[in-house]
Design a protein around this motif. Structure first.
Motif, PDB file in Angstrom:
ATOM      1  N   LYS A   1      -4.258 -15.940   1.574  1.00  0.00           N
ATOM      2  CA  LYS A   1      -3.660 -15.022   0.604  1.00  0.00           C
ATOM      3  C   LYS A   1      -4.563 -14.877  -0.618  1.00  0.00           C
ATOM      4  CE  LYS A   1      -0.040 -16.102  -2.036  1.00  0.00           C
ATOM      5  NZ  LYS A   1       1.343 -16.376  -2.476  1.00  0.00           N
TER       6      LYS A   1
ATOM      7  N   GLU B   1      -2.403  -2.563  -1.090  1.00  0.00           N
ATOM      8  CA  GLU B   1      -1.368  -3.466  -1.607  1.00  0.00           C
ATOM      9  C   GLU B   1      -1.111  -4.602  -0.638  1.00  0.00           C
ATOM     10  OE1 GLU B   1      -0.226  -2.930  -4.615  1.00  0.00           O
ATOM     11  OE2 GLU B   1      -1.103  -0.948  -4.823  1.00  0.00           O
TER      12      GLU B   1
ATOM     13  N   TYR C   1      -0.731  -2.843   2.932  1.00  0.00           N
ATOM     14  CA  TYR C   1      -0.388  -1.429   3.005  1.00  0.00           C
ATOM     15  C   TYR C   1      -1.539  -0.693   2.347  1.00  0.00           C
ATOM     16  CZ  TYR C   1       1.685   3.089   2.329  1.00  0.00           C
ATOM     17  OH  TYR C   1       1.913   4.438   2.349  1.00  0.00           O
TER      18      TYR C   1
ATOM     19  N   HIS D   1       1.480  -7.640   0.582  1.00  0.00           N
ATOM     20  CA  HIS D   1       2.871  -8.111   0.606  1.00  0.00           C
ATOM     21  C   HIS D   1       2.912  -9.374   1.454  1.00  0.00           C
ATOM     22  CE1 HIS D   1       4.204  -4.171  -0.952  1.00  0.00           C
ATOM     23  NE2 HIS D   1       3.173  -3.741  -0.247  1.00  0.00           N
ATOM     24  N   GLN D   2       3.970 -10.164   1.302  1.00  0.00           N
ATOM     25  CA  GLN D   2       4.013 -11.419   2.040  1.00  0.00           C
ATOM     26  C   GLN D   2       5.411 -11.755   2.527  1.00  0.00           C
ATOM     27  OE1 GLN D   2       2.710 -14.352  -0.812  1.00  0.00           O
ATOM     28  NE2 GLN D   2       4.779 -14.765  -1.524  1.00  0.00           N
ATOM     29  N   ASP D   3       5.442 -12.565   3.563  1.00  0.00           N
ATOM     30  CA  ASP D   3       6.644 -13.236   4.044  1.00  0.00           C
ATOM     31  C   ASP D   3       6.250 -14.700   4.171  1.00  0.00           C
ATOM     32  OD1 ASP D   3       8.734 -14.411   5.390  1.00  0.00           O
ATOM     33  OD2 ASP D   3       8.866 -12.891   6.953  1.00  0.00           O
TER      34      ASP D   3
END
Length: 100
Positions: free
Chosen positions: A23, A43, A56, A45-47
């Motif tokens: 990350k 962009e 994205y 994003h994370q889980d």
């Protein structure tokens, strides 16, 4: 109305022990990527529960995306993926359907 831009969603599933490192590596190239000619949006994003990251992206065209892939900082992250990834990256090139 048509939109000629290229939209990309990349699903990046990292090994849990490399989630933070992976990350941070991607965060490290966000600004330089956003300044590339042809990049409209980039962009992250994370889980965290599944050690999954999602990029994205919006590019003016495929040539701009390919130029991004050829950058040394992008190649550096890609090289580290050989260790970090739990599974191959899923890349979706998508089109905008609705224009309000």
């Amino acid at each position: 109305m048509t939109d000629e831009h290229l939209y990309v969603i990349a699903k990046i599933v990292l090994r849990p022990e490399f989630f933070s490192e992976g990350k941070q590596a991607i965060i490290g190239i966000l600004d330089v990527t956003r300044s590339e000619e042809g990049c409209k949006q980039f962009e992250l994003h994370q889980d965290e529960l599944t050690s999954t990251l999602f990029l994205y992206e919006e590019w003016v065209d495929d040539a701009a995306l390919q130029k991004h892939y050829d950058q040394p900082y992008t190649k550096s992250v890609f090289a580290k993926y050989t260790i970090w990834l739990l599974q191959p990256i899923e890349v979706y090139k998508i089109s905008k359907v609705y224009f309000p």
